[in-house]
Design a protein around this motif. Structure first.
Motif, short mmCIF file in Angstrom:
data_model
loop_
_atom_site.label_atom_id
_atom_site.label_comp_id
_atom_site.label_asym_id
_atom_site.label_seq_id
_atom_site.Cartn_x
_atom_site.Cartn_y
_atom_site.Cartn_z
N ILE A 204 -93.09 3.54 -7.22
CA ILE A 204 -91.80 3.02 -8.09
C ILE A 204 -92.37 2.03 -8.70
O ILE A 204 -92.57 1.02 -8.27
N ALA A 205 -92.17 1.98 -10.27
CA ALA A 205 -92.60 1.02 -11.07
C ALA A 205 -91.44 0.91 -12.23
O ALA A 205 -90.94 1.61 -12.40
N ALA A 217 -82.16 1.52 -9.53
CA ALA A 217 -81.93 2.81 -10.20
C ALA A 217 -82.91 3.82 -10.16
O ALA A 217 -83.03 5.01 -10.49
N ILE A 218 -84.43 3.20 -10.74
CA ILE A 218 -85.30 4.09 -10.71
C ILE A 218 -85.76 4.82 -9.48
O ILE A 218 -85.90 6.00 -9.47
N ALA A 219 -85.61 3.86 -8.39
CA ALA A 219 -85.82 4.63 -6.99
C ALA A 219 -84.91 5.71 -6.74
O ALA A 219 -85.27 6.62 -6.29
N ASP A 220 -83.78 5.42 -6.94
CA ASP A 220 -82.66 6.50 -6.65
C ASP A 220 -82.72 7.75 -7.50
O ASP A 220 -82.64 8.93 -7.07
N THR A 234 -90.69 18.68 3.53
CA THR A 234 -91.23 17.60 3.77
C THR A 234 -91.24 16.46 2.51
O THR A 234 -91.73 16.76 1.62
N ALA A 235 -90.55 15.34 2.88
CA ALA A 235 -90.51 14.21 1.86
C ALA A 235 -91.72 13.25 2.23
O ALA A 235 -91.96 12.82 3.12
N ILE A 236 -92.51 12.91 1.05
CA ILE A 236 -93.85 12.10 1.16
C ILE A 236 -93.33 10.89 0.23
O ILE A 236 -93.30 10.97 -0.75
N ILE A 237 -93.58 9.91 0.83
CA ILE A 237 -93.09 8.41 0.32
C ILE A 237 -94.11 7.47 0.51
O ILE A 237 -94.87 7.20 1.49
N PRO A 238 -94.47 6.63 -0.38
CA PRO A 238 -95.42 5.55 -0.40
C PRO A 238 -94.91 4.58 0.49
O PRO A 238 -94.01 3.53 0.08
N GLY A 245 -88.12 2.10 2.19
CA GLY A 245 -86.96 2.15 2.88
C GLY A 245 -85.68 2.58 2.15
O GLY A 245 -84.93 3.70 2.74
N ARG A 246 -85.66 2.25 0.74
CA ARG A 246 -84.56 3.03 0.11
C ARG A 246 -84.92 4.80 -0.17
O ARG A 246 -83.86 5.38 -0.23
N LEU A 247 -85.85 5.08 -0.48
CA LEU A 247 -86.53 6.32 -0.51
C LEU A 247 -86.36 6.93 0.88
O LEU A 247 -85.69 8.27 0.79
N THR A 248 -86.77 6.36 1.90
CA THR A 248 -86.57 7.03 3.21
C THR A 248 -85.05 7.37 3.50
O THR A 248 -84.80 8.49 4.14
N ASP A 249 -84.35 6.58 3.11
CA ASP A 249 -82.83 6.53 3.34
C ASP A 249 -82.30 7.86 2.45
O ASP A 249 -81.53 8.58 2.95
N HIS A 250 -82.77 8.06 1.57
CA HIS A 250 -82.12 9.46 0.73
C HIS A 250 -82.79 10.65 1.32
O HIS A 250 -82.08 11.46 1.46
#
Length: 497
Positions: A204-205, A217-220, A234-238, A245-250
Motif C-alpha cells: 500500500i503506497a 482509503a487506498i488500503a480499503d 486465501t488472502a495474502i497480505i504484506p 492490520g487494516r487489510l487483515t480485518d477486511h
C-alpha cells in the motif's frame, strides 16, 4: 511400433482436461456463451479488442466506448488475420451477432472462467503488481509445463481483466490476473469477474491518492479484492505494511484464510536471510510456517533460492510470490528456479546495456510507472548497483493531487542516500524536487547531487547526451508513463543506424 510401445500408449493416463478443446474458442461456444448468433463456423486461437494488435486466428471484439466504436475497424482487423468478429450489427465477414459487445465480452470471460479448472490468482497493490504477476506466472508456468495463463501487459482495468479471462484456455491449470484502479469502487467488480482462489496485495503506497484522498482509503479499496475470493480462498497480505492490520480485518470479516509475507517475525512466509549474489540479485532464505502448513519441521518448509531481479524490494516481492505459489498448490522448487531466471520487463526494470564512448553503460528502464514508494525502491537499487557514475532521469509522479509537491520534494533524501551523481528531472511536478536540491550544496548525509530540470523527454535526451555517458555508468529512467520517458529509453537503446 513394438508391442511394448503399444501397451505403454494404451496405458497412458487420461485426465479430464484431455477432453477439453484445443482451440481457444469456436463459433458455437462463443454463441452459447454470449447468447449471440454465429454467421459461420470457425475456430479461434485468440481474442483481441484492438484492431492494431490482431493476429491471424483472433476473434476481434468490436467494443464501443464514449468516443470510439470498434466497428469502424472491422476491415483492418480482418486484413490482419481475424477469423471472426463479435459485433452488434451484421457485417460481411464471419461474425457472432450480439446485442451489446461489452456485455458479450463479460459473459465470454465468465464462460472461460467456469469451463476451466484453473486455480486463479488475483493481484493488486500500489506497487509491483505487474512484476509480481509475471513472476508468479513464470513460477507456475514452469511447474505446469506451459499450462499457466496470465493477463498480458497491464491489462488490469474494467476492459483488460475480462479480456484476459476470455483468453484463458480451457486446459489452463493456473490463471494469474492483475487488477488496478484509479478511483474507489473499481477493484470489487474486477475481483467479481475473476473470482480468484488466491488474492495477493503487494503493498500500500500513495499511488492515486489524488482520487482516493487518504492512505486509509487506498488500503480499503485494495482490500476489495477479497470480496471476490472463492469460498475457502486465501488472502495474502504484506506483513511489513503499516496497513497490514487494516487489510487483515477486511479479509477476516469475509471469512478467508490469511497468509502474510515479509521480514516481520510473525509473517507466515518470513525472510530469514538475504545476501547479494554475483549477478546483482539476491540469495534468499525464507521459512514458510503458516499454521495450516505446519512449522519448518512439521509440514512447512525452509527454502533457499536465488532472485535474479536486483533491489531489496524484490526480496520482499519474492516472499509474496512464494506465498502465492504455495497457496495455489504450485511447486516451490520450480518457483525457485523461475525466480533465478527472471529478467526485467520493458518499462518495469529491464536492464539494458547501451553503447557509450569507451564501452558500455547500464540503462535501467522503469519508464512505465512511478509513485513515491517505487521511486524510493528503485533509487535504493541504483545506489547498490556497481557503477562508475550513477545518473537518475526522473519524471513526474502523477495522480498525487495536493500531496504532489511534498512527495516530489522528499525524493531529495533517497537521491542523497543512493549517492546519485547527477539527476535529470522531467516535468512540471519535478520543479519541487529541483527547488529542494537547489537549497544547498550538501544535505545531512554530506552528499550533493548535481541536477537539471527539463520540461519534457526531448530536453531530457539532450541533457543526458550533454552530460556524456561513459563506460561503467548506470542510468535509471523512471517516471509516470504519461511523461513519455519511454522515448528517452528508445533513443539511447536504438543503437547505431
Amino acid at each position: 511400433m513394438t508391442r511394448h510401445t503399444t501397451a505403454l500408449l494404451k496405458s497412458w493416463p487420461v485426465a479430464p482436461r484431455d477432453a477439453l478443446p484445443l482451440a481457444l474458442w469456436d463459433a458455437a461456444s462463443i454463441a452459447a456463451a454470449t447468447g449471440g448468433a454465429a454467421s459461420h463456423a470457425f475456430q479461434a486461437s485468440g481474442i483481441e479488442m484492438d484492431s492494431r494488435d490482431v493476429r491471424p486466428g483472433d476473434v476481434f471484439v468490436a467494443l464501443k466506448g464514449e468516443s470510439m466504436d470498434g466497428h469502424r475497424f472491422i476491415e483492418q482487423a480482418f486484413a490482419q488475420g481475424a477469423v471472426a468478429a463479435i459485433v452488434d450489427r451484421p457485417i460481411d465477414f464471419p461474425h457472432v451477432l450480439v446485442e451489446d459487445t461489452t456485455r458479450a465480452l463479460h459473459t465470454l470471460a465468465h464462460a472461460a472462467r467456469e469451463r476451466s479448472a484453473a486455480v486463479r490468482i488475483g493481484i493488486t497493490g500500489s506497487v509491483g503488481k505487474t512484476g509480481m504477476k509475471e513472476a508468479i506466472f513464470a513460477c507456475l508456468d514452469r511447474a505446469s509445463r506451459g499450462a499457466a495463463h496470465r493477463s498480458v501487459r497491464s491489462y488490469n482495468n474494467h476492459v483488460g481483466v475480462p479480456l484476459s479471462l476470455a483468453r484463458m484456455p480451457a486446459r489452463a491449470r493456473f490463471g494469474v490476473f492483475e487488477m488496478g484502479m484509479n478511483h474507489a469502487g473499481e477493484i470489487a467488480p474486477l475481483s467479481d469477474h475473476v473470482r480468484p482462489h488466491v488474492a495477493l496485495i503487494t503493498t500500500i503506497a500513495p499511488a492515486h491518492i489524488e482520487n482516493l484522498g487518504s492512505m486509509e482509503a487506498i488500503a480499503d479499496e485494495k482490500a476489495q479484492i477479497f470480496t471476490g475470493l472463492m469460498p475457502g480462498g486465501t488472502a495474502i497480505i504484506p506483513a511489513d505494511s503499516e496497513w497490514a492490520g487494516r487489510l487483515t480485518d477486511h479479509a477476516e470479516a469475509l471469512g478467508h484464510r490469511i497468509v502474510t509475507f515479509g521480514r516481520s517475525a510473525h509473517a507466515d512466509v518470513r525472510l530469514l536471510d538475504a545476501i547479494p549474489s554475483a549477478n546483482g540479485g539476491s540469495l534468499v532464505t525464507a521459512e514458510l510456517c503458516h499454521p495450516d502448513w505446519g512449522g519448518a519441521g512439521e509440514g512447512g518448509a525452509r527454502l533457499c533460492f536465488s532472485v535474479a531481479e536486483p533491489g531489496e524490494h524484490w526480496i520482499a516481492n519474492a516472499l509474496g510470490v512464494m506465498a502465492a505459489v504455495r497457496a495455489a498448490g504450485g511447486d516451490l522448487g520450480a518457483a525457485g528456479l523461475a525466480l533465478a531466471e527472471m529478467g526485467g520487463l520493458k518499462g518495469r526494470g529491464a536492464r539494458l546495456r547501451i553503447e557509450v564512448p569507451g564501452g558500455k553503460a547500464l540503462l535501467i528502464d522503469e519508464s512505465y510507472n512511478a509513485n513515491p514508494a517505487s521511486m524510493r525502491a528503485t533509487l535504493r537499487a541504483l545506489g547498490q548497483t556497481p557503477a562508475h557514475r550513477r545518473v537518475a532521469v526522473l519524471g513526474s509522479m502523477k495522480e498525487l493531487g495536493d500531496f504532489a509537491e511534498g512527495f516530489h520534494a522528499q525524493l531529495a533524501e533517497p537521491l542523497a542516500e543512493a549517492k546519485i551523481d547527477h539527476a535529470i528531472l522531467v516535468g512540471d511536478e519535478m520543479r519541487a524536487l529541483a527547488d529542494q536540491l537547489g537549497k544547498g550544496a550538501a544535505n545531512s548525509l554530506g552528499f550533493a547531487c548535481g541536477f537539471e530540470h527539463c520540461a519534457g523527454p526531448a530536453e531530457a535526451i539532450a541533457a543526458l547526451e550533454a552530460y556524456g555517458l561513459t563506460h561503467g555508468d548506470a542510468v535509471l529512467v523512471k517516471g509516470s508513463n504519461s511523461i513519455g520517458l519511454g522515448a528517452l529509453v528508445s533513443h539511447f537503446t536504438r543503437g547505431p543506424a
